[in-house]
Design a protein around this motif. Structure first.
Motif, mmCIF file in Angstrom:
data_model
loop_
_atom_site.group_PDB
_atom_site.id
_atom_site.type_symbol
_atom_site.label_atom_id
_atom_site.label_comp_id
_atom_site.label_asym_id
_atom_site.label_seq_id
_atom_site.Cartn_x
_atom_site.Cartn_y
_atom_site.Cartn_z
ATOM 1 N N ALA A 74 -58.136 47.320 -2.512
ATOM 2 C CA ALA A 74 -57.942 45.919 -2.134
ATOM 3 C C ALA A 74 -57.445 45.802 -0.703
ATOM 4 C CB ALA A 74 -56.948 45.252 -3.087
ATOM 5 N N LEU A 75 -57.678 44.636 -0.142
ATOM 6 C CA LEU A 75 -57.128 44.259 1.154
ATOM 7 C C LEU A 75 -56.139 43.136 0.899
ATOM 8 C CD1 LEU A 75 -57.522 44.779 4.295
ATOM 9 C CD2 LEU A 75 -58.832 42.639 4.264
ATOM 10 N N ILE A 76 -54.892 43.360 1.314
ATOM 11 C CA ILE A 76 -53.827 42.390 1.058
ATOM 12 C C ILE A 76 -53.483 41.681 2.359
ATOM 13 C CG2 ILE A 76 -51.605 42.018 -0.040
ATOM 14 C CD1 ILE A 76 -53.681 43.577 -1.748
ATOM 15 N N GLU A 77 -53.677 40.388 2.368
ATOM 16 C CA GLU A 77 -53.389 39.552 3.542
ATOM 17 C C GLU A 77 -51.978 38.972 3.434
ATOM 18 O OE1 GLU A 77 -54.093 34.934 4.152
ATOM 19 O OE2 GLU A 77 -55.937 36.033 3.723
ATOM 20 N N CYS A 78 -51.226 39.054 4.516
ATOM 21 C CA CYS A 78 -49.906 38.435 4.574
ATOM 22 C C CYS A 78 -49.780 37.774 5.945
ATOM 23 C CB CYS A 78 -48.807 39.469 4.373
ATOM 24 S SG CYS A 78 -47.155 38.768 4.129
ATOM 25 N N ALA A 79 -49.657 36.442 5.945
ATOM 26 C CA ALA A 79 -49.775 35.702 7.201
ATOM 27 C C ALA A 79 -48.665 34.662 7.337
ATOM 28 C CB ALA A 79 -51.131 35.011 7.274
ATOM 29 N N PHE A 80 -48.489 34.228 8.579
ATOM 30 C CA PHE A 80 -47.646 33.069 8.860
ATOM 31 C C PHE A 80 -48.553 31.949 9.354
ATOM 32 C CE2 PHE A 80 -45.431 30.475 12.075
ATOM 33 C CZ PHE A 80 -44.516 29.856 11.234
ATOM 34 N N PHE A 81 -48.745 30.939 8.511
ATOM 35 C CA PHE A 81 -49.483 29.739 8.894
ATOM 36 C C PHE A 81 -48.476 28.659 9.274
ATOM 37 C CE2 PHE A 81 -52.266 31.815 5.725
ATOM 38 C CZ PHE A 81 -53.392 31.991 6.503
ATOM 39 N N ARG A 82 -48.702 28.012 10.394
ATOM 40 C CA ARG A 82 -47.825 26.903 10.757
ATOM 41 C C ARG A 82 -47.970 25.805 9.697
ATOM 42 N NH1 ARG A 82 -45.862 28.195 15.610
ATOM 43 N NH2 ARG A 82 -47.189 29.310 17.104
ATOM 44 N N PRO A 83 -46.852 25.255 9.225
ATOM 45 C CA PRO A 83 -46.914 24.260 8.142
ATOM 46 C C PRO A 83 -47.871 23.112 8.419
ATOM 47 C CG PRO A 83 -44.652 24.941 8.484
ATOM 48 C CD PRO A 83 -45.457 25.588 9.576
ATOM 49 N N GLU A 84 -47.880 22.623 9.663
ATOM 50 C CA GLU A 84 -48.732 21.485 9.987
ATOM 51 C C GLU A 84 -50.225 21.832 9.931
ATOM 52 O OE1 GLU A 84 -47.190 23.239 13.943
ATOM 53 O OE2 GLU A 84 -46.435 22.861 11.913
ATOM 54 N N SER A 85 -50.540 23.124 9.904
ATOM 55 C CA SER A 85 -51.945 23.540 9.874
ATOM 56 C C SER A 85 -52.528 23.555 8.464
ATOM 57 C CB SER A 85 -52.092 24.935 10.493
ATOM 58 O OG SER A 85 -51.713 24.922 11.859
ATOM 59 N N VAL A 86 -51.674 23.578 7.454
ATOM 60 C CA VAL A 86 -52.172 23.661 6.074
ATOM 61 C C VAL A 86 -51.697 22.503 5.201
ATOM 62 C CG1 VAL A 86 -52.359 26.181 6.167
ATOM 63 C CG2 VAL A 86 -50.239 25.137 5.352
ATOM 64 N N ILE A 87 -50.741 21.730 5.685
ATOM 65 C CA ILE A 87 -50.127 20.701 4.854
ATOM 66 C C ILE A 87 -51.157 19.660 4.397
ATOM 67 C CG2 ILE A 87 -49.454 19.136 6.742
ATOM 68 C CD1 ILE A 87 -46.739 18.849 5.243
ATOM 69 N N GLY A 88 -51.091 19.331 3.142
ATOM 70 C CA GLY A 88 -51.948 18.291 2.576
ATOM 71 C C GLY A 88 -53.251 18.777 1.985
ATOM 72 N N ASN A 89 -53.666 20.021 2.298
ATOM 73 C CA ASN A 89 -54.969 20.483 1.829
ATOM 74 C C ASN A 89 -55.006 20.716 0.320
ATOM 75 O OD1 ASN A 89 -56.274 20.366 4.271
ATOM 76 N ND2 ASN A 89 -55.943 22.509 4.791
ATOM 77 N N SER A 90 -53.903 21.156 -0.259
ATOM 78 C CA SER A 90 -53.902 21.382 -1.709
ATOM 79 C C SER A 90 -54.067 20.064 -2.458
ATOM 80 C CB SER A 90 -52.612 22.088 -2.141
ATOM 81 O OG SER A 90 -51.470 21.312 -1.824
ATOM 82 N N ILE A 91 -53.494 18.980 -1.913
ATOM 83 C CA ILE A 91 -53.653 17.657 -2.529
ATOM 84 C C ILE A 91 -55.053 17.115 -2.264
ATOM 85 C CG2 ILE A 91 -52.846 15.265 -2.468
ATOM 86 C CD1 ILE A 91 -50.054 16.351 -1.833
ATOM 87 N N LYS A 92 -55.522 17.263 -1.025
ATOM 88 C CA LYS A 92 -56.836 16.737 -0.660
ATOM 89 C C LYS A 92 -57.941 17.312 -1.531
ATOM 90 C CE LYS A 92 -58.655 17.956 3.365
ATOM 91 N NZ LYS A 92 -58.952 17.977 4.820
ATOM 92 N N TYR A 93 -57.828 18.612 -1.862
ATOM 93 C CA TYR A 93 -58.876 19.263 -2.637
ATOM 94 C C TYR A 93 -58.482 19.509 -4.093
ATOM 95 C CZ TYR A 93 -61.091 19.908 1.879
ATOM 96 O OH TYR A 93 -61.677 19.678 3.098
#
Length: 273
Positions: free
Chosen positions: A210-229
Protein backbone atom coordinates in the motif's frame (compact mmCIF):
# COMPACT_ATOMS: atom_id res chain seq x y z
CA UNK A 1 -16.20 12.80 18.75
CA UNK A 2 -16.48 9.56 20.71
CA UNK A 3 -13.68 8.40 23.02
CA UNK A 4 -13.72 5.33 25.23
CA UNK A 5 -12.62 5.61 28.84
CA UNK A 6 -10.37 2.52 28.47
CA UNK A 7 -8.38 4.26 25.76
CA UNK A 8 -7.70 7.22 28.04
CA UNK A 9 -6.95 5.18 31.15
CA UNK A 10 -3.99 3.52 29.41
CA UNK A 11 -2.13 6.83 29.64
CA UNK A 12 -3.32 8.26 32.97
CA UNK A 13 -1.06 7.17 35.85
CA UNK A 14 -3.72 7.27 38.54
CA UNK A 15 -7.23 6.08 39.17
CA UNK A 16 -9.80 8.38 37.62
CA UNK A 17 -13.53 8.80 37.92
CA UNK A 18 -15.39 9.20 34.61
CA UNK A 19 -17.74 11.83 36.05
CA UNK A 20 -14.73 13.81 37.22
CA UNK A 21 -13.14 13.51 33.78
CA UNK A 22 -16.36 14.72 32.23
CA UNK A 23 -16.37 17.80 34.45
CA UNK A 24 -12.73 18.54 33.63
CA UNK A 25 -13.57 18.44 29.93
CA UNK A 26 -16.42 20.87 30.47
CA UNK A 27 -14.00 23.24 32.22
CA UNK A 28 -12.07 23.37 28.94
CA UNK A 29 -15.23 24.08 26.98
CA UNK A 30 -15.75 20.52 25.72
CA UNK A 31 -19.42 19.74 26.29
CA UNK A 32 -19.88 15.99 26.64
CA UNK A 33 -22.00 13.11 27.82
CA UNK A 34 -20.78 9.86 29.33
CA UNK A 35 -22.57 6.54 28.87
CA UNK A 36 -21.41 2.91 28.94
CA UNK A 37 -17.74 3.88 29.01
CA UNK A 38 -17.95 6.33 26.12
CA UNK A 39 -17.46 10.09 26.18
CA UNK A 40 -19.39 11.79 23.40
CA UNK A 41 -17.72 15.18 23.03
CA UNK A 42 -18.69 18.36 21.25
CA UNK A 43 -15.40 19.91 20.16
CA UNK A 44 -15.67 23.55 19.07
CA UNK A 45 -14.38 24.33 15.54
CA UNK A 46 -11.38 26.27 16.88
CA UNK A 47 -10.10 23.25 18.85
CA UNK A 48 -9.21 20.80 16.12
CA UNK A 49 -6.15 19.92 18.21
CA UNK A 50 -8.47 18.02 20.58
CA UNK A 51 -9.92 15.62 18.00
CA UNK A 52 -7.80 12.68 19.16
CA UNK A 53 -6.70 10.68 22.18
CA UNK A 54 -3.47 12.68 22.18
CA UNK A 55 -5.37 15.97 22.16
CA UNK A 56 -7.69 15.00 25.02
CA UNK A 57 -4.75 13.74 27.07
CA UNK A 58 -3.06 17.11 26.57
CA UNK A 59 -6.07 18.73 28.24
CA UNK A 60 -6.02 16.25 31.12
CA UNK A 61 -2.29 16.79 31.69
CA UNK A 62 -3.26 19.99 33.53
CA UNK A 63 -4.85 17.86 36.25
CA UNK A 64 -3.33 14.37 36.12
CA UNK A 65 -0.01 12.59 35.71
CA UNK A 66 -0.12 11.63 32.05
CA UNK A 67 2.18 9.43 29.99
CA UNK A 68 1.25 10.58 26.47
CA UNK A 69 3.83 8.49 24.62
CA UNK A 70 2.86 6.35 21.63
CA UNK A 71 5.28 3.77 20.28
CA UNK A 72 6.66 4.85 16.92
CA UNK A 73 9.12 3.29 14.51
CA UNK A 74 12.44 5.08 15.03
CA UNK A 75 14.55 3.35 12.42
CA UNK A 76 15.86 4.72 9.14
CA UNK A 77 13.50 4.68 6.17
CA UNK A 78 14.90 4.75 2.65
CA UNK A 79 13.72 7.38 0.20
CA UNK A 80 10.82 6.49 -2.07
CA UNK A 81 11.30 7.23 -5.77
CA UNK A 82 7.74 8.25 -6.55
CA UNK A 83 6.24 10.12 -9.50
CA UNK A 84 4.16 12.69 -7.61
CA UNK A 85 3.38 16.20 -8.81
CA UNK A 86 1.92 18.80 -6.46
CA UNK A 87 0.20 21.43 -8.58
CA UNK A 88 -1.62 22.87 -5.56
CA UNK A 89 1.08 23.70 -3.03
CA UNK A 90 -0.97 26.64 -1.71
CA UNK A 91 -3.70 24.16 -0.73
CA UNK A 92 -1.36 21.42 0.45
CA UNK A 93 2.12 22.72 1.34
CA UNK A 94 3.30 19.51 3.03
CA UNK A 95 2.65 15.91 2.04
CA UNK A 96 4.24 12.53 2.78
CA UNK A 97 3.78 9.14 1.16
CA UNK A 98 4.79 5.87 2.81
CA UNK A 99 5.16 2.77 0.68
CA UNK A 100 4.79 -0.38 2.75
CA UNK A 101 4.59 -4.05 1.88
CA UNK A 102 3.88 -6.90 4.32
CA UNK A 103 4.42 -10.62 3.85
CA UNK A 104 0.96 -11.58 5.10
CA UNK A 105 -2.24 -10.09 6.49
CA UNK A 106 -2.77 -10.88 10.20
CA UNK A 107 -5.66 -13.11 11.20
CA UNK A 108 -6.37 -11.16 14.39
CA UNK A 109 -5.48 -7.80 15.90
CA UNK A 110 -3.61 -7.01 19.10
CA UNK A 111 -5.85 -6.13 22.04
CA UNK A 112 -5.27 -2.36 21.83
CA UNK A 113 -6.30 -2.25 18.17
CA UNK A 114 -9.19 -4.69 18.51
CA UNK A 115 -10.50 -2.65 21.45
CA UNK A 116 -10.94 0.39 19.20
CA UNK A 117 -13.44 -1.52 17.05
CA UNK A 118 -15.11 -3.41 19.89
CA UNK A 119 -15.55 -0.61 22.41
CA UNK A 120 -16.65 2.03 19.88
CA UNK A 121 -18.71 -0.41 17.78
CA UNK A 122 -16.81 0.44 14.60
CA UNK A 123 -16.83 -1.84 11.56
CA UNK A 124 -13.55 -3.11 10.22
CA UNK A 125 -12.57 -2.56 6.58
CA UNK A 126 -9.17 -4.06 5.82
CA UNK A 127 -5.78 -4.17 7.51
CA UNK A 128 -4.28 -0.94 6.20
CA UNK A 129 -7.49 1.09 6.37
CA UNK A 130 -8.19 -0.15 9.90
CA UNK A 131 -4.77 1.07 11.05
CA UNK A 132 -5.33 4.36 9.23
CA UNK A 133 -8.58 4.94 11.12
CA UNK A 134 -7.04 3.96 14.43
CA UNK A 135 -4.00 6.22 14.03
CA UNK A 136 -6.31 9.16 13.27
CA UNK A 137 -8.21 8.36 16.47
CA UNK A 138 -4.97 8.27 18.46
CA UNK A 139 -3.04 11.20 16.98
CA UNK A 140 -5.57 13.30 15.07
CA UNK A 141 -3.85 13.26 11.66
CA UNK A 142 -5.83 11.42 8.95
CA UNK A 143 -4.08 9.18 6.47
CA UNK A 144 -5.34 7.65 3.25
CA UNK A 145 -4.41 4.23 1.90
CA UNK A 146 -4.02 3.33 -1.77
CA UNK A 147 -3.56 -0.18 -3.12
CA UNK A 148 -0.32 0.30 -5.07
CA UNK A 149 -1.22 -2.35 -7.66
CA UNK A 150 -4.32 -0.28 -8.56
CA UNK A 151 -2.68 3.13 -8.41
CA UNK A 152 -0.52 3.21 -11.50
CA UNK A 153 2.80 5.02 -11.90
CA UNK A 154 1.71 8.64 -11.43
CA UNK A 155 -0.14 10.74 -8.88
CA UNK A 156 -1.03 14.43 -9.23
CA UNK A 157 -2.63 16.84 -6.76
CA UNK A 158 -4.45 19.56 -8.66
CA UNK A 159 -7.57 21.64 -9.00
CA UNK A 160 -9.93 20.54 -11.73
CA UNK A 161 -10.16 22.74 -14.79
CA UNK A 162 -13.37 21.07 -15.93
CA UNK A 163 -16.22 18.97 -14.56
CA UNK A 164 -15.37 15.38 -13.69
CA UNK A 165 -16.68 12.45 -11.68
CA UNK A 166 -15.41 9.56 -9.62
CA UNK A 167 -16.80 6.76 -7.48
CA UNK A 168 -16.08 7.29 -3.78
CA UNK A 169 -15.13 4.57 -1.30
CA UNK A 170 -18.79 4.37 -0.34
CA UNK A 171 -19.65 3.33 -3.89
CA UNK A 172 -21.43 6.63 -4.53
CA UNK A 173 -20.75 8.38 -7.84
CA UNK A 174 -19.67 11.98 -7.22
CA UNK A 175 -20.02 14.63 -9.92
CA UNK A 176 -17.31 17.16 -9.19
CA UNK A 177 -17.15 20.81 -10.10
CA UNK A 178 -14.45 22.83 -11.76
CA UNK A 179 -11.77 23.98 -9.26
CA UNK A 180 -12.34 21.09 -6.81
CA UNK A 181 -9.10 19.86 -5.23
CA UNK A 182 -8.41 16.27 -6.28
CA UNK A 183 -5.77 13.61 -6.74
CA UNK A 184 -5.58 12.23 -10.27
CA UNK A 185 -3.39 9.88 -12.27
CA UNK A 186 -2.96 12.71 -14.73
CA UNK A 187 -6.28 11.86 -16.32
CA UNK A 188 -8.87 10.25 -14.03
CA UNK A 189 -9.89 11.49 -10.57
CA UNK A 190 -8.79 9.07 -7.85
CA UNK A 191 -9.55 10.99 -4.68
CA UNK A 192 -11.43 14.08 -3.50
CA UNK A 193 -8.54 15.58 -1.54
CA UNK A 194 -9.02 15.88 2.19
CA UNK A 195 -12.46 14.28 2.04
CA UNK A 196 -12.62 10.74 0.66
CA UNK A 197 -10.70 8.36 -1.54
CA UNK A 198 -11.98 6.57 -4.60
CA UNK A 199 -13.16 3.02 -5.03
CA UNK A 200 -10.78 2.40 -7.95
CA UNK A 201 -7.60 2.53 -5.83
CA UNK A 202 -8.95 1.33 -2.47
CA UNK A 203 -7.31 -1.34 -0.36
CA UNK A 204 -9.08 -4.61 0.39
CA UNK A 205 -8.52 -7.71 2.52
CA UNK A 206 -5.95 -9.03 0.05
CA UNK A 207 -3.85 -5.86 -0.16
CA UNK A 208 -0.30 -6.49 0.98
CA UNK A 209 1.38 -3.47 -0.62
CA UNK A 210 0.00 0.00 0.00
CA UNK A 211 0.84 3.66 -0.37
CA UNK A 212 -0.11 5.68 2.70
CA UNK A 213 -0.74 9.39 2.18
CA UNK A 214 -0.38 11.81 5.09
CA UNK A 215 -0.90 15.47 4.24
CA UNK A 216 -1.58 18.93 5.60
CA UNK A 217 -4.47 20.52 3.71
CA UNK A 218 -5.26 24.12 4.55
CA UNK A 219 -8.74 24.13 6.14
CA UNK A 220 -10.10 26.70 3.71
CA UNK A 221 -9.12 24.44 0.80
CA UNK A 222 -11.36 21.53 1.82
CA UNK A 223 -14.05 23.07 4.02
CA UNK A 224 -17.62 22.42 2.94
CA UNK A 225 -16.88 19.66 0.42
CA UNK A 226 -18.14 16.82 2.62
CA UNK A 227 -21.49 18.62 2.96
CA UNK A 228 -21.62 19.67 -0.69
CA UNK A 229 -21.20 16.08 -1.87
CA UNK A 230 -22.98 14.42 1.07
CA UNK A 231 -19.90 12.41 2.05
CA UNK A 232 -19.65 11.55 5.73
CA UNK A 233 -15.92 11.84 6.37
CA UNK A 234 -13.99 11.83 9.63
CA UNK A 235 -10.92 12.99 7.71
CA UNK A 236 -12.72 16.04 6.32
CA UNK A 237 -14.07 16.87 9.77
CA UNK A 238 -10.49 17.04 11.07
CA UNK A 239 -8.90 18.74 8.07
CA UNK A 240 -11.57 21.47 8.18
CA UNK A 241 -10.60 22.22 11.78
CA UNK A 242 -6.87 22.00 11.21
CA UNK A 243 -4.37 19.20 11.79
CA UNK A 244 -0.81 19.44 13.05
CA UNK A 245 1.56 19.81 10.06
CA UNK A 246 4.52 18.90 12.28
CA UNK A 247 3.06 15.47 13.08
CA UNK A 248 2.96 14.00 9.59
CA UNK A 249 6.11 11.89 9.74
CA UNK A 250 5.43 10.76 13.32
CA UNK A 251 1.93 9.76 12.25
CA UNK A 252 3.40 7.50 9.56
CA UNK A 253 5.99 6.16 11.98
CA UNK A 254 3.18 5.29 14.37
CA UNK A 255 1.45 3.57 11.46
CA UNK A 256 4.59 1.51 10.83
CA UNK A 257 4.84 0.55 14.50
CA UNK A 258 1.29 -0.81 14.51
CA UNK A 259 1.92 -2.78 11.32
CA UNK A 260 5.06 -4.25 12.91
CA UNK A 261 3.00 -5.33 15.93
CA UNK A 262 0.92 -7.50 13.62
CA UNK A 263 3.06 -8.78 10.75
CA UNK A 264 6.47 -8.67 9.08
CA UNK A 265 7.31 -5.77 6.79
CA UNK A 266 8.99 -6.69 3.51
CA UNK A 267 9.51 -3.20 2.09
CA UNK A 268 9.43 0.33 3.51
CA UNK A 269 10.17 3.68 1.87
CA UNK A 270 9.15 7.30 2.38
CA UNK A 271 8.51 10.26 0.08
CA UNK A 272 8.45 13.82 1.46
CA UNK A 273 7.47 16.99 -0.36
Amino acid sequence: MKVHLKHLERFIKENVNPNELSQKLIQFGHENTYHNGIFDLEITPNRGDCLSIKGILREFSNFYDIDPSFNIFDGNIKDLDFNFLNNSEDDCPIIYFLQIEVDKIPIKYKDYLQSYFDELNINKNNFFTDISNYVSYELGNPTHCYDIDKLGDRLVLERLNERASFKALTGKKIDLFESDLVFTNGKDVLNLAGVMGGESTSCNNDTKKALIECAFFRPESVIGNSIKYDLSSEAAYKFERGVDPLMLENTLRRFISIVMDHTNIKELSLFKK
